[in-house]
Design an enzyme around this catalytic site. Structure first.
Site, PDB file in Angstrom:
ATOM      1  N   GLU A   1      -8.638  14.793 -26.591  1.00 43.91           N
ATOM      2  CA  GLU A   1      -7.759  15.459 -27.567  1.00 43.91           C
ATOM      3  C   GLU A   1      -8.387  16.712 -28.144  1.00 43.91           C
ATOM      4  O   GLU A   1      -7.686  17.679 -28.433  1.00 43.91           O
ATOM      5  CB  GLU A   1      -7.389  14.479 -28.684  1.00 43.91           C
ATOM      6  CG  GLU A   1      -6.471  13.370 -28.172  1.00 43.91           C
ATOM      7  CD  GLU A   1      -6.143  12.328 -29.222  1.00 43.91           C
ATOM      8  OE1 GLU A   1      -6.665  12.410 -30.356  1.00 43.91           O
ATOM      9  OE2 GLU A   1      -5.358  11.425 -28.891  1.00 43.91           O
ATOM     10  N   VAL A   2      -9.697  16.695 -28.340  1.00 46.32           N
ATOM     11  CA  VAL A   2     -10.389  17.868 -28.891  1.00 46.32           C
ATOM     12  C   VAL A   2     -11.163  18.526 -27.751  1.00 46.32           C
ATOM     13  O   VAL A   2     -12.026  17.889 -27.118  1.00 46.32           O
ATOM     14  CB  VAL A   2     -11.343  17.471 -30.036  1.00 46.32           C
ATOM     15  CG1 VAL A   2     -12.104  18.697 -30.535  1.00 46.32           C
ATOM     16  CG2 VAL A   2     -10.568  16.826 -31.186  1.00 46.32           C
TER      17      VAL A   2
ATOM     18  N   ASN B   1     -14.415  11.508 -22.907  1.00 43.26           N
ATOM     19  CA  ASN B   1     -13.056  11.733 -22.409  1.00 43.26           C
ATOM     20  C   ASN B   1     -12.947  13.169 -21.900  1.00 43.26           C
ATOM     21  O   ASN B   1     -13.434  14.095 -22.556  1.00 43.26           O
ATOM     22  CB  ASN B   1     -12.036  11.484 -23.519  1.00 43.26           C
ATOM     23  CG  ASN B   1     -12.040  10.037 -23.996  1.00 43.26           C
ATOM     24  OD1 ASN B   1     -12.218   9.120 -23.200  1.00 43.26           O
ATOM     25  ND2 ASN B   1     -11.859   9.825 -25.291  1.00 43.26           N
TER      26      ASN B   1
ATOM     27  N   HIS C   1     -17.667  16.411 -26.255  1.00 41.36           N
ATOM     28  CA  HIS C   1     -18.232  15.464 -27.216  1.00 41.36           C
ATOM     29  C   HIS C   1     -18.462  14.116 -26.574  1.00 41.36           C
ATOM     30  O   HIS C   1     -17.674  13.663 -25.752  1.00 41.36           O
ATOM     31  CB  HIS C   1     -17.351  15.320 -28.465  1.00 41.36           C
ATOM     32  CG  HIS C   1     -15.920  14.997 -28.173  1.00 41.36           C
ATOM     33  ND1 HIS C   1     -15.012  15.955 -27.791  1.00 41.36           N
ATOM     34  CD2 HIS C   1     -15.244  13.821 -28.205  1.00 41.36           C
ATOM     35  CE1 HIS C   1     -13.836  15.395 -27.609  1.00 41.36           C
ATOM     36  NE2 HIS C   1     -13.949  14.091 -27.840  1.00 41.36           N
ATOM     37  N   MET C   2     -19.542  13.499 -26.986  1.00 41.40           N
ATOM     38  CA  MET C   2     -19.926  12.176 -26.525  1.00 41.40           C
ATOM     39  C   MET C   2     -19.648  11.199 -27.660  1.00 41.40           C
ATOM     40  O   MET C   2     -20.201  11.350 -28.754  1.00 41.40           O
ATOM     41  CB  MET C   2     -21.426  12.224 -26.190  1.00 41.40           C
ATOM     42  CG  MET C   2     -22.035  10.945 -25.716  1.00 41.40           C
ATOM     43  SD  MET C   2     -23.836  11.211 -25.434  1.00 41.40           S
ATOM     44  CE  MET C   2     -23.799  11.950 -23.813  1.00 41.40           C
ATOM     45  N   HIS C   3     -18.735  10.239 -27.419  1.00 40.78           N
ATOM     46  CA  HIS C   3     -18.521   9.174 -28.404  1.00 40.78           C
ATOM     47  C   HIS C   3     -19.647   8.156 -28.242  1.00 40.78           C
ATOM     48  O   HIS C   3     -19.951   7.742 -27.121  1.00 40.78           O
ATOM     49  CB  HIS C   3     -17.213   8.422 -28.121  1.00 40.78           C
ATOM     50  CG  HIS C   3     -15.961   9.208 -28.294  1.00 40.78           C
ATOM     51  ND1 HIS C   3     -15.163   9.114 -29.419  1.00 40.78           N
ATOM     52  CD2 HIS C   3     -15.343  10.092 -27.480  1.00 40.78           C
ATOM     53  CE1 HIS C   3     -14.105   9.891 -29.274  1.00 40.78           C
ATOM     54  NE2 HIS C   3     -14.186  10.503 -28.114  1.00 40.78           N
TER      55      HIS C   3
ATOM     56  N   ASP D   1     -17.160   9.842 -36.558  1.00 39.55           N
ATOM     57  CA  ASP D   1     -15.757  10.067 -36.190  1.00 39.55           C
ATOM     58  C   ASP D   1     -14.868   9.758 -37.396  1.00 39.55           C
ATOM     59  O   ASP D   1     -15.085   8.778 -38.108  1.00 39.55           O
ATOM     60  CB  ASP D   1     -15.374   9.177 -35.005  1.00 39.55           C
ATOM     61  CG  ASP D   1     -14.093   9.643 -34.340  1.00 39.55           C
ATOM     62  OD1 ASP D   1     -14.161  10.121 -33.194  1.00 39.55           O
ATOM     63  OD2 ASP D   1     -13.016   9.534 -34.973  1.00 39.55           O
ATOM     64  N   ILE D   2     -13.860  10.600 -37.599  1.00 39.80           N
ATOM     65  CA  ILE D   2     -12.988  10.441 -38.774  1.00 39.80           C
ATOM     66  C   ILE D   2     -12.093   9.200 -38.650  1.00 39.80           C
ATOM     67  O   ILE D   2     -11.659   8.646 -39.663  1.00 39.80           O
ATOM     68  CB  ILE D   2     -12.168  11.736 -38.991  1.00 39.80           C
ATOM     69  CG1 ILE D   2     -11.757  11.887 -40.441  1.00 39.80           C
ATOM     70  CG2 ILE D   2     -10.984  11.831 -38.059  1.00 39.80           C
ATOM     71  CD1 ILE D   2     -11.273  13.286 -40.802  1.00 39.80           C
TER      72      ILE D   2
END
Ligand code: 5GP
Ligand code: ZN
Length: 117
Positions: A99-100, A91, A104-106, A31-32
């Site tokens: 947001e994106v 999320n 996606h899985m954090h 993640d950035i």
């Protein structure tokens, strides 16, 4: 591929990323803006906007992402369970904090305190 999606562009190599893992189904990258000492994202190469669009046909793909997460967490420096461990977050939608809009899985872990959570 969705031409307006930043994560599709990351999968395609059009936006640079720090790769954690890649196979025929998924791409994983740091993640950035990490919240934790270890923080990477696992995304399907297929553009699925969120968990809200997941169907029974995606079960294998979701299973692959889920079973990959613990292995990649250890690879990226999370300490083993139970002293270490990690957190998985997906999320979904505006009220879910997404947001994106590419599923996606954090995966977050490492010594506390963390920036968030
Ligand atoms: P969300 O809020 O949608 O669950 O999480 C999106 C995540 O993607 C955020 O944690 C954000 O830092 C990360 N992110 C957004 N744009 C980029 C990017 O261009 N590169 C990388 N590596 N991460 C990104
Ligand atoms: Zn996409």
């Amino acid at each position: 591929m969705n031409e307006h999606c930043i994560f599709c562009k990351i999968v395609a190599g059009q936006i640079p990323s720090r790769k954690v893992h890649e196979d025929e189904l998924v791409y994983a990258f740091h993640d950035i803006h990490p919240w934790a000492p270890v923080h990477f994202l696992i995304i399907p190469k297929l553009h699925i906007p969120s968990m809200a669009q997941v169907e029974p046909a995606h079960a294998g793909l979701l299973g692959h992402m889920t079973s990959l997460a613990p292995r990649l967490a250890l690879q990226e420096g999370c300490r083993p369970y139970p002293e270490g461990g990690f957190r998985i977050v997906i999320n979904t939608g505006a009220e879910g904090g997404q947001e994106v809009h590419h599923l996606h899985m954090h995966v977050m872990g490492g010594p506390r305190p963390w920036l968030k959570g």
